[in-house]
Design an enzyme around this catalytic site. Sequence first.
Site, short mmCIF file in Angstrom:
data_model
loop_
_atom_site.label_atom_id
_atom_site.label_comp_id
_atom_site.label_asym_id
_atom_site.label_seq_id
_atom_site.Cartn_x
_atom_site.Cartn_y
_atom_site.Cartn_z
N ASP A 278 38.87 47.36 31.58
CA ASP A 278 37.82 46.72 30.96
C ASP A 278 36.98 46.63 31.10
O ASP A 278 36.20 47.90 31.25
CB ASP A 278 38.37 45.01 31.93
C1 BGC Z 1 35.86 40.74 29.80
C2 BGC Z 1 37.60 41.27 29.26
C3 BGC Z 1 37.97 41.47 27.63
C4 BGC Z 1 37.18 42.56 27.36
C5 BGC Z 1 36.11 43.19 26.16
C6 BGC Z 1 35.06 41.90 29.23
O1 BGC Z 1 34.27 41.25 29.87
O2 BGC Z 1 36.89 40.65 31.41
O3 BGC Z 1 38.96 40.19 29.78
O4 BGC Z 1 38.64 41.76 27.14
O5 BGC Z 1 35.37 41.55 27.69
O6 BGC Z 1 35.61 41.68 24.85
#
Ligand code: BGC
Length: 746
Positions: free
Chosen positions: A293
């Site tokens: 993530d």
């Molecule tokens: C979120 C993810 C997301 C990623 C990209 C993160 O902050 O937890 O779910 O896919 O950002 O935007």
Amino acid sequence: MQNMYKLKIAVIIWMMLISDAVQSQNPGDQGISSSDNFKIEALLRTMTIDEKVGQLSLFISGWDVTGPTLNNNYKKLIKEGKVGAIFNAYTVDYVRELQKMALDESRLKIPLIFGYDVIHGHRTIFPIPLGQACSWDLAAIEKSERIAAQEATAEGLNWTFAPMVDITRDPRWGRVDEGAGEDTWLDCAIAQARVKGFQGTDLAANNTLLACAKHFAAYGAPQAGRDYNTVDMSQLSLYEWYLPPYKACVDAGVGSVMTSFNEIAGVPSTSNKWLLTDLLRNSWGFKGFVVTDFTAINELIPHGVATDLKEAAKLALNAGVDMDMQGSAYLNSLADLYNGKKITMKQLDDAVRVVLQAKFKLGLFDDPYRYCNKERQEKELMTPESQSFARKFVAQSCVLLKNQKQTLPIPATVRTIALIGPLGDSKKDMLGNWSAAGESEKCVTLLEGIKNRVNKNVSVIYEKGCNANDRDKSSFGNALKAASSADYVILALGEEGGMSGEASSRSNIDLPGVQNELAEIIINTGKPVAVVLFNGRPLTITKLNTLAPAILESWFGGTQAGNGIADVLLGDVNPSGKLTMTFPRNEGQIPIFYNAKNTGRPYNPADPGAKYVSRYLDCSNDPLFPFGYGLSYTSFTYSNLATTVEGSKINVTVQVTNSGNRDGEEVVQLYIRDKVGSVTRPLKELKGFQKVLITKGEIKTIEFNLTTADLAFYHPDLKKYWEPGEFVVYVGTNSAETISKSISVK
Ligand code: BGC
């Protein structure tokens, strides 16, 4: 000598064919050909360390920032061959521009993957995933992802950070809006429908997206419902309730998996070798790549398992992380770690290999611009077909929570409708959270939806009454005037679109601001009032529920929100949605979910005064609305439940009568309880459902066929098997209102 060489090549080919055969044993896994494998191995031999690390680095484009930005140099890095994938860049022109940089200017010309959070639609935004789940319509859910993939790929994308399959039992957590709710069995079915919808049967087709199961694992169980917080639970709970949806995605051939921000039992997911390698790859047979993530490797430092970025990068690679999202941790550390002999070339190659495989599967090596087709971009976005499907899907996702004296649907005799409330005409709030390239100005508000639907004899007036989330009551007077002048009132209440989603936990989940007070003065006029709720999580609407005669939960419906809700309010669609997350009475009941255990001192409603039992002094144990709950404009009665058990087969039939006076769809739900086990079992567990249309007066026989495998559960040795004994089979309209029969299974 030459013969030896030929023999070696033959052995290599043979081994590759075998490995292809092994890959294809995984249903849905779209393996790659042995000739592509050859090309990948050849590439690996050609790549420098920096180029390998580049393939493991994912950067945000700067268009749509969804977390802390640590590196704005992505264009320079693309040209240097130090980027494997880009996210949050879309439109054919922009994707082509970036892809061209990789192809024209980097030494090896390896194409980039383009990712985005296509969570509930791309341009056409569908209801939030929690709302979609309440439709209990797997085909519709799959279709919505198919349309999302069609639109996203028409704008250059080929990878989505979805589905989010975290089990959620705590509505304070803002991200419950992104998942399917609290039930593991249902979540698995929905997860697979989503993967299928995104990936189709051919990842190389120009209209399919590589999916990403997230957030691995158990991100949906943060302590106190606070986002990014610690997760701690027993191994049994992890196996039984939280892991299966990710596994279901792997079984459906999901191409990538995202690590979660949280720790589990002291180990952050992004440095958890047991989770990412032993379980995901070795035990489940996952063949795709693991991405972190957003900056999750960097966060191993504040988690307290690494002293610096280099150590964090080493932990992540050792654990089985292939791609670093936005943190530059790999970019800045892996070469040094390799040169210092802290990681091996094999580790690097293993990670690069799965990323390159994904690029081959997506067809990017055949044609890096296959997702960059201007004609498609012009033709395939927001088509009339996707708008009409979206409208129906909104109506299907609505859950009728209350309907005293048949307040809904709005009677045909009504001549003046007053729509009152902060969510009644707010385009930006209709999209909900994570709305990709959705454009709020294209959303249909409830005011517009009602006006589109009613004929010219009906006048519709709108008053906002108050803002969603402040204490200003200065517009109450106007709202009251509007209500008094109308013969029917709709109150549009709820949360702002941004009050759920990432980093949007709330400790008080009642209607925010002064909305309860607004509701009270309007309902006190004595006019017929129906409330329409817009929100991204279950709310503690205990007060509203005592005041309002009718409540329709509409979530955030997306582009067609207003039209779809109007179809329900005006009776064109009979609501059939059922909650997939329990609505608590107050925050003190959280976590609250239907598949709880009995305890050694269960509360007995027949003895309400008993003291030393599992109960609250100030509140009932029951929720406000249970899992599976949702009303219809007609009514259904359940009778003649029959069961037969033959060997490993369990057959259940029930008669469901449409006892009201209009046709309607019912979600017939089947639960079981294992009365005695070597491990305590929940009071009820969903094991099947059928969504059926039953016409007025019709009696339908519904049949379920289970096997003993459906009775299996995890044991302390983490093996899953069933135990013979007494079970109760429940069938009903929701998890609390059922008819039941005991069976004995030997
Ligand atoms: C979120 C993810 C997301 C990623 C990209 C993160 O902050 O937890 O779910 O896919 O950002 O935007």
